[in-house]
Design a protein around this motif. Structure first.
Motif, PDB file in Angstrom:
ATOM      1  N   LEU A   1       0.848  -1.197   0.000  1.00  0.00           N
ATOM      2  CA  LEU A   1       0.000   0.000   0.000  1.00  0.00           C
ATOM      3  C   LEU A   1       0.878   1.239   0.000  1.00  0.00           C
ATOM      4  CD1 LEU A   1      -2.508  -1.202   2.729  1.00  0.00           C
ATOM      5  CD2 LEU A   1      -2.960  -1.122   0.282  1.00  0.00           C
ATOM      6  N   ASP A   2       0.580   2.139  -0.913  1.00  0.00           N
ATOM      7  CA  ASP A   2       1.341   3.379  -0.985  1.00  0.00           C
ATOM      8  C   ASP A   2       0.564   4.385  -1.814  1.00  0.00           C
ATOM      9  OD1 ASP A   2       3.386   5.142  -0.511  1.00  0.00           O
ATOM     10  OD2 ASP A   2       4.657   4.430  -2.143  1.00  0.00           O
ATOM     11  N   GLY A   3       0.900   5.661  -1.671  1.00  0.00           N
ATOM     12  CA  GLY A   3       0.264   6.728  -2.433  1.00  0.00           C
ATOM     13  C   GLY A   3       1.299   7.548  -3.168  1.00  0.00           C
ATOM     14  N   THR A   4       0.932   8.050  -4.337  1.00  0.00           N
ATOM     15  CA  THR A   4       1.820   8.913  -5.111  1.00  0.00           C
ATOM     16  C   THR A   4       1.061  10.186  -5.470  1.00  0.00           C
ATOM     17  OG1 THR A   4       3.240   9.043  -7.070  1.00  0.00           O
ATOM     18  CG2 THR A   4       1.181   7.857  -7.318  1.00  0.00           C
ATOM     19  N   TYR A   5       1.771  11.319  -5.485  1.00  0.00           N
ATOM     20  CA  TYR A   5       1.162  12.635  -5.632  1.00  0.00           C
ATOM     21  C   TYR A   5       1.518  13.261  -6.976  1.00  0.00           C
ATOM     22  CZ  TYR A   5       0.224  12.600  -0.590  1.00  0.00           C
ATOM     23  OH  TYR A   5      -0.228  12.286   0.676  1.00  0.00           O
TER      24      TYR A   5
ATOM     25  N   TRP B   1      -3.155  16.213  -6.390  1.00  0.00           N
ATOM     26  CA  TRP B   1      -3.945  14.989  -6.245  1.00  0.00           C
ATOM     27  C   TRP B   1      -3.055  13.859  -5.752  1.00  0.00           C
ATOM     28  CZ3 TRP B   1      -9.139  14.252  -6.741  1.00  0.00           C
ATOM     29  CH2 TRP B   1      -9.870  15.307  -7.306  1.00  0.00           C
ATOM     30  N   CYS B   2      -3.678  12.859  -5.179  1.00  0.00           N
ATOM     31  CA  CYS B   2      -2.968  11.665  -4.697  1.00  0.00           C
ATOM     32  C   CYS B   2      -3.771  10.442  -5.097  1.00  0.00           C
ATOM     33  CB  CYS B   2      -2.798  11.717  -3.176  1.00  0.00           C
ATOM     34  SG  CYS B   2      -2.021  10.239  -2.475  1.00  0.00           S
ATOM     35  N   VAL B   3      -3.093   9.413  -5.577  1.00  0.00           N
ATOM     36  CA  VAL B   3      -3.734   8.149  -5.898  1.00  0.00           C
ATOM     37  C   VAL B   3      -3.142   7.074  -4.994  1.00  0.00           C
ATOM     38  CG1 VAL B   3      -2.104   7.745  -7.804  1.00  0.00           C
ATOM     39  CG2 VAL B   3      -4.247   6.462  -7.697  1.00  0.00           C
ATOM     40  N   LEU B   4      -4.002   6.425  -4.224  1.00  0.00           N
ATOM     41  CA  LEU B   4      -3.603   5.341  -3.327  1.00  0.00           C
ATOM     42  C   LEU B   4      -3.711   4.027  -4.088  1.00  0.00           C
ATOM     43  CD1 LEU B   4      -5.633   6.492  -0.186  1.00  0.00           C
ATOM     44  CD2 LEU B   4      -3.362   7.219  -0.911  1.00  0.00           C
TER      45      LEU B   4
ATOM     46  N   GLN C   1      -7.484   4.363  -5.318  1.00  0.00           N
ATOM     47  CA  GLN C   1      -8.422   5.344  -4.785  1.00  0.00           C
ATOM     48  C   GLN C   1      -7.845   6.739  -4.965  1.00  0.00           C
ATOM     49  OE1 GLN C   1     -11.530   5.065  -3.339  1.00  0.00           O
ATOM     50  NE2 GLN C   1     -11.538   7.295  -3.216  1.00  0.00           N
ATOM     51  N   TRP C   2      -8.647   7.658  -5.522  1.00  0.00           N
ATOM     52  CA  TRP C   2      -8.233   9.046  -5.679  1.00  0.00           C
ATOM     53  C   TRP C   2      -8.587   9.855  -4.436  1.00  0.00           C
ATOM     54  CZ3 TRP C   2      -5.111  10.745  -9.352  1.00  0.00           C
ATOM     55  CH2 TRP C   2      -4.989  10.007 -10.543  1.00  0.00           C
ATOM     56  N   CYS C   3      -7.698  10.784  -4.076  1.00  0.00           N
ATOM     57  CA  CYS C   3      -7.932  11.628  -2.905  1.00  0.00           C
ATOM     58  C   CYS C   3      -7.044  12.854  -3.015  1.00  0.00           C
ATOM     59  CB  CYS C   3      -7.651  10.867  -1.608  1.00  0.00           C
ATOM     60  SG  CYS C   3      -5.955  10.266  -1.473  1.00  0.00           S
ATOM     61  N   ASP C   4      -7.174  13.751  -2.058  1.00  0.00           N
ATOM     62  CA  ASP C   4      -6.312  14.936  -2.039  1.00  0.00           C
ATOM     63  C   ASP C   4      -5.013  14.680  -1.282  1.00  0.00           C
ATOM     64  OD1 ASP C   4      -7.608  14.639   0.348  1.00  0.00           O
ATOM     65  OD2 ASP C   4      -7.952  16.779   0.667  1.00  0.00           O
ATOM     66  N   ARG C   5      -5.056  13.786  -0.288  1.00  0.00           N
ATOM     67  CA  ARG C   5      -3.851  13.429   0.461  1.00  0.00           C
ATOM     68  C   ARG C   5      -4.127  12.132   1.214  1.00  0.00           C
ATOM     69  NH1 ARG C   5      -4.636  15.100   5.866  1.00  0.00           N
ATOM     70  NH2 ARG C   5      -6.449  16.459   6.133  1.00  0.00           N
ATOM     71  N   GLU C   6      -3.063  11.535   1.737  1.00  0.00           N
ATOM     72  CA  GLU C   6      -3.202  10.296   2.488  1.00  0.00           C
ATOM     73  C   GLU C   6      -3.782  10.597   3.871  1.00  0.00           C
ATOM     74  OE1 GLU C   6       0.142   7.331   1.877  1.00  0.00           O
ATOM     75  OE2 GLU C   6       1.115   9.159   1.182  1.00  0.00           O
TER      76      GLU C   6
END
Length: 388
Positions: free
Chosen positions: A101-105, A109-112, A124-129
């Protein structure tokens, strides 16, 4: 009754068309003997399918748009509807031994991403973790045996809440990066040099016996440098205060960076997040000790995509990332299966902007944009360069 032969009708007078050679691209040209109109025939289904295939090929390659059509504008116009097609990640309920599990910015935007080490499971799309973002992703995935994560605190809390039976393995690469952040790569203090040696020795451990020896060495370091870790600095009038010190504090720990590096390893040992991969290996389950497959796979592909296709809008960039991740799932279907008639049925033309009224009628007549013969803008005839 439809004509069984390939004899299309004229769009002007509805008479039968006859073949009249080919175009420069090799397509058959048709001509009406009655009115003289000339045209070519095309099948929208095959044309759209070919355009969509070129769109996906362009997204997944570093080539320019003009390489897939006669010009960049032609490619952009013919594939404009393709941005409306959205891939849906497959969810089959399979339980995996490990999930990274990790997120990239990018661009706010951030995609987990959830990754098994070989393929993508979901994203999952989000603004931050944050806790809400990780909850939205983890609740769609069955709990694995081991979750390999970095040091994101909301992620750790979410895993413990929604996957209570899942064991956690902290990524060795991120641990090493944190050690360099606190201790630097060339520390000067002896305590920091010894602690950095423990950080660098961590990836070389391959058995539980070596893990026990490393843990004993860390305990010996704690006992040796315990007085050093408790050194305090007291506030003095006019003396500078470190950035992490609050205004009301009367004292603070002198070697704060050493303490942070020490507490990181101490907490990992106490939470049993350091050698999980070795412990589950005793049961015959092989899991990774780092998220390298995720970092060097989907995350790198996303960065390369954004670098190769600069200038995309946020919506188009996100849709392109969706396709990159979907094509890295275990068994992706043909992208054409996601295309429906709604994709090209939506009218995407620019809205006509009506300018507000300028005010007085005499102003409109004087400075308006309407045609007026009195302005000398009548219909001109003859050669433009001839003088009157």
């Amino acid at each position: 009754m439809s004509n069984p032969r390939n004899h299309p009708a004229c769009g002007v007078c509805a008479n039968k068309l006859v073949k009249n050679g080919t175009t420069s691209s090799g397509r058959t040209r048709w001509r009406c003997k009655h009115c003289g109109a000339s045209t070519t025939q095309s099948r929208l289904d095959t044309t759209r399918k070919a355009d969509f295939a070129r769109h996906i090929a362009w997204l997944t390659s570093p080539q320019q748009r003009g390489d897939f059509a006669t010009s960049t504008r032609t490619f952009t116009r013919r594939t404009q509807w393709c941005w409306n097609v959205q891939p849906i990640p497959p969810r089959n309920g399979e339980i995996h031994d490990q999930i990274m599990l990790d997120g990239t910015y990018f661009n706010g935007w951030c995609v987990l991403i959830a990754h098994t080490g070989t393929h993508v499971i979901d994203w999952q799309w989000c603004d931050r973790e944050k806790t809400a973002s990780w909850t939205a992703l983890l609740t769609r995935i069955p709990a694995p045996m081991v979750a390999i994560i970095d040091g994101n605190h909301p992620l750790i809390a979410t895993v413990k809440k929604h996957w209570p039976d899942t064991r956690i393995q902290r990524c060795y690469f991120h641990i090493r990066q944190a050690g360099h952040k606190h201790l630097t790569r060339r520390p000067r203090l002896p305590a920091n040099r010894d602690l950095l040696h423990l950080y660098t020795a961590l990836p070389k451990i391959v058995t539980l016996d070596e893990a026990a020896s490393w843990t004993a060495a860390f305990a010996s370091w704690e006992a040796e440098w315990e007085p050093f870790l408790k050194h305090r600095t007291y506030a003095k009038s006019g003396a500078p205060r470190p950035a992490h010190v609050r205004p009301w504090q009367k004292w603070w720990y002198t070697h704060i960076r050493t303490r942070r590096a020490w507490k990181l390893l101490s907490e990992l040992i106490a939470d049993e997040h350091l050698f999980t991969w070795l412990e589950v290996a005793e049961t015959g389950v092989v899991v990774s000790r780092a998220t390298s497959a995720l970092e060097g796979g989907p995350n790198k592909a996303i960065k390369d995509f954004l670098r190769a296709h600069r200038g995309l809008s946020i919506d188009h960039a996100r849709r392109g990332v969706d396709w990159l991740l979907y094509l890295r799932t275990e068994a992706p279907k043909n992208p054409w299966t996601f295309v429906t008639a709604d994709a090209w049925a939506v009218d995407r033309q620019r809205p006509v902007v009506i300018k507000p009224e300028t005010g007085r009628e005499e102003t409109k007549r004087l400075y308006g944009t309407g045609f007026s013969v009195e302005d000398g803008n009548g219909i001109q005839k003859g050669w433009g360069g001839r003088s009157r």
